[in-house]
Design an enzyme around this catalytic site. Structure first.
Site, mmCIF file in Angstrom:
data_model
loop_
_atom_site.group_PDB
_atom_site.id
_atom_site.type_symbol
_atom_site.label_atom_id
_atom_site.label_comp_id
_atom_site.label_asym_id
_atom_site.label_seq_id
_atom_site.Cartn_x
_atom_site.Cartn_y
_atom_site.Cartn_z
ATOM 1 N N ASN A 1 -10.176 -0.108 -0.107
ATOM 2 C CA ASN A 1 -8.713 -0.057 -0.072
ATOM 3 C C ASN A 1 -8.173 -0.642 -1.376
ATOM 4 O OD1 ASN A 1 -5.992 -0.432 0.412
ATOM 5 N ND2 ASN A 1 -6.273 -1.222 2.494
ATOM 6 N N CYS B 1 0.816 -1.229 0.000
ATOM 7 C CA CYS B 1 0.000 0.000 0.000
ATOM 8 C C CYS B 1 0.844 1.272 0.000
ATOM 9 C CB CYS B 1 -0.969 -0.004 1.176
ATOM 10 S SG CYS B 1 -2.043 -1.438 1.174
ATOM 11 N N HIS C 1 -3.182 7.221 2.368
ATOM 12 C CA HIS C 1 -3.624 5.925 1.840
ATOM 13 C C HIS C 1 -5.068 5.693 2.285
ATOM 14 C CE1 HIS C 1 -4.065 1.795 0.951
ATOM 15 N NE2 HIS C 1 -3.819 1.345 2.164
HETATM 16 O O1 UT7 Z 1 -3.866 -1.296 3.399
HETATM 17 C C1 UT7 Z 1 -3.075 -1.622 4.497
HETATM 18 C C2 UT7 Z 1 -3.601 -1.053 5.678
HETATM 19 N N1 UT7 Z 1 -4.708 -1.836 6.225
HETATM 20 C C3 UT7 Z 1 -5.439 -1.272 7.135
HETATM 21 O O2 UT7 Z 1 -5.257 -0.094 7.390
HETATM 22 C C4 UT7 Z 1 -6.458 -2.081 7.904
HETATM 23 C C5 UT7 Z 1 -6.366 -1.681 9.337
HETATM 24 N N2 UT7 Z 1 -7.366 -2.338 10.204
HETATM 25 C C6 UT7 Z 1 -8.657 -1.979 10.149
HETATM 26 O O3 UT7 Z 1 -9.049 -1.150 9.351
HETATM 27 C C7 UT7 Z 1 -9.596 -2.600 11.150
HETATM 28 O O4 UT7 Z 1 -8.851 -3.296 12.113
HETATM 29 C C8 UT7 Z 1 -10.645 -3.557 10.497
HETATM 30 C C9 UT7 Z 1 -11.626 -2.740 9.689
HETATM 31 C C10 UT7 Z 1 -9.936 -4.568 9.618
HETATM 32 C C11 UT7 Z 1 -11.426 -4.294 11.572
HETATM 33 O O5 UT7 Z 1 -12.048 -3.362 12.454
HETATM 34 P P1 UT7 Z 1 -12.003 -3.612 14.032
HETATM 35 O O6 UT7 Z 1 -12.759 -2.495 14.632
HETATM 36 O O7 UT7 Z 1 -10.546 -3.760 14.404
HETATM 37 O O8 UT7 Z 1 -12.828 -4.927 14.176
HETATM 38 P P2 UT7 Z 1 -12.384 -6.320 14.862
HETATM 39 O O9 UT7 Z 1 -11.369 -6.994 14.033
HETATM 40 O O10 UT7 Z 1 -12.072 -6.051 16.292
HETATM 41 O O11 UT7 Z 1 -13.721 -7.152 14.804
HETATM 42 C C12 UT7 Z 1 -14.861 -6.775 15.595
HETATM 43 C C13 UT7 Z 1 -15.964 -7.768 15.369
HETATM 44 C C14 UT7 Z 1 -15.542 -9.214 15.514
HETATM 45 O O12 UT7 Z 1 -16.604 -9.924 16.133
HETATM 46 P P3 UT7 Z 1 -16.545 -10.259 17.718
HETATM 47 O O13 UT7 Z 1 -15.317 -11.088 17.893
HETATM 48 O O14 UT7 Z 1 -16.475 -8.931 18.390
HETATM 49 O O15 UT7 Z 1 -17.831 -10.979 17.929
HETATM 50 C C15 UT7 Z 1 -15.428 -9.689 14.085
HETATM 51 O O16 UT7 Z 1 -15.642 -11.081 13.955
HETATM 52 O O17 UT7 Z 1 -16.469 -7.632 14.028
HETATM 53 C C16 UT7 Z 1 -16.529 -8.918 13.410
HETATM 54 N N3 UT7 Z 1 -16.323 -8.759 11.994
HETATM 55 C C17 UT7 Z 1 -17.297 -8.536 11.099
HETATM 56 N N4 UT7 Z 1 -18.644 -8.440 11.239
HETATM 57 C C18 UT7 Z 1 -19.369 -8.194 10.144
HETATM 58 C C19 UT7 Z 1 -15.129 -8.742 11.315
HETATM 59 N N5 UT7 Z 1 -15.348 -8.532 10.010
HETATM 60 C C20 UT7 Z 1 -16.693 -8.384 9.848
HETATM 61 C C21 UT7 Z 1 -17.507 -8.138 8.747
HETATM 62 N N6 UT7 Z 1 -18.848 -8.039 8.920
HETATM 63 N N7 UT7 Z 1 -17.012 -7.952 7.483
#
Ligand code: UT7
Length: 325
Positions: free
Chosen positions: A282, A119, A252
């Site tokens: 992204n 990225c 980004h």
């Molecule tokens: O390009 C390179 C750079 N990449 C990035 O910048 C990505 C950086 N990271 C992020 O943007 C975030 O960490 C994410 C968007 C990937 C995830 O957001 P988060 O607030 O960190 O969510 P999480 O991983 O803590 O997940 C929260 C909950 C989980 O459920 P439980 O365990 O709380 O029950 C996940 O299973 O959300 C659930 N979950 C989803 N639910 C519905 C994860 N993905 C999804 C989904 N739809 N697509």
């Protein structure tokens, strides 16, 4: 007298097929994968993404963006003496996307190569082109960020497949005695390779390892927020400017929350951040030139303004380019 690299044209391209969050959620539901528009918008700010057609390669997207940038600059492909493409999703293992773009544009002879910094690829490519212009080894460079991440997504993994899309963006840089790129700053730290990677690779006629994107989203999030502030401050210091001098922040486009928190750390109002992640998700190395071209074409970015471009991604890699537009 210092030689600067100035942006004299921008262009971008998004494939025709557009899926809103609702469209994608409906497709994923058929495979038993549950997600929702609400979750995606709240956690990321993404509302839609574009996916390339089966017969399109990364070089096709890159060539479309390049043609638009050449048109905007009023140049022919034969006027270009350097082509660099930032990409992690090339058409083939080799040759490079850049050589394919060169041929598709109907030109030949100038150096053409890819840069693989995920990225941060466009920031790396722009920095290399700037260095080559400053040393006099190039006068007019075509710099592209292009990706087809849809080819490396695991559509059974909802934590990653809703985040990414395909696209390309390009700029033409020209040597000038007037200020253009003011400062650049690049970094990498390979110890973080496992938090964002595609482990699979071609091996003896097959694929060894899993050829789909793996990401520890929270680890990437935490690192990204810290390094984006650091690299912005490093570029500002090199140019003897402060955060108050930035007219537009073009980060980004990965997650609206990362962009907002970077803007806050740089004491910038959110309306000075160019945001296009809502429209294309992204797109890795393509995201910064896509956002730049959008804001140039809609008239937000004006000549003479100061722009901070910054990227972060797999590797881990990060960096920034501070420029006078
Ligand atoms: O390009 C390179 C750079 N990449 C990035 O910048 C990505 C950086 N990271 C992020 O943007 C975030 O960490 C994410 C968007 C990937 C995830 O957001 P988060 O607030 O960190 O969510 P999480 O991983 O803590 O997940 C929260 C909950 C989980 O459920 P439980 O365990 O709380 O029950 C996940 O299973 O959300 C659930 N979950 C989803 N639910 C519905 C994860 N993905 C999804 C989904 N739809 N697509």
């Amino acid at each position: 007298m210092r030689i600067y690299s100035r942006i004299i044209g921008t262009g971008s391209y998004l494939p025709e097929k557009r899926l809103t969050n609702a469209d994608l959620a409906a497709e994923l539901a058929q495979q038993g994968v549950e997600t929702s528009d609400d979750w995606i918008v709240e956690r990321t700010g993404i509302r839609a993404r574009h996916f390339a057609a089966d017969n399109q390669g990364c070089s096709d997207l890159a060539t479309e963006a390049a043609r638009k940038a050449l048109n905007a600059a009023g140049l022919a492909a034969s006027d270009i003496d350097l082509i660099i493409v930032g990409t992690s999703t090339p058409d083939m293992v080799f040759p490079s996307v850049a050589t394919m773009v060169q041929h598709k544009l109907g030109t030949a002879g100038c150096p053409a190569f890819d840069v693989q910094a995920v990225c941060s690829g466009f920031i790396y490519a722009l920095t290399i082109a700037d260095a080559m212009i400053q040393t006099g080894s190039a006068k007019r460079a075509l710099v592209i960020g292009a990706e087809i991440f849809s080819r490396i997504l695991d559509f059974k993994d909802r934590t990653t497949c809703v985040l990414f899309g395909d696209g390309a963006g390009a700029v033409i840089l020209e040597a000038s005695d007037q200020p253009g790129i003011l400062a650049t700053d690049l970094h990498a730290d390979g110890k973080y390779k496992d938090i964002l990677c595609v482990p699979g690779h071609v091996n003896r006629g097959g694929i060894l390892g899993d050829p789909v994107l793996k990401m520890d989203g929270q680890a990437v999030f935490k690192l990204a927020v810290g390094v984006l502030e650091e690299t912005a401050r490093a570029s500002l210091a090199k140019a003897n400017l402060t955060d108050a001098d930035i007219d537009w922040l073009i980060p980004h486009q990965a997650n609206i929350r990362i962009m907002q928190s970077t803007a806050k750390k740089l004491k910038m109002s959110p309306d000075k951040v160019v945001v296009t992640v809502d429209q294309h998700g992204n797109t890795s190395a393509a995201s910064i030139p896509l956002a730049l071209d959008t804001a140039v074409r809609d008239g937000r970015i004006q000549r003479g303004q100061t722009l901070m471009l910054e990227g972060v991604g797999g590797g881990f890699t990060w960096g920034s380019v501070l420029l006078r537009y």
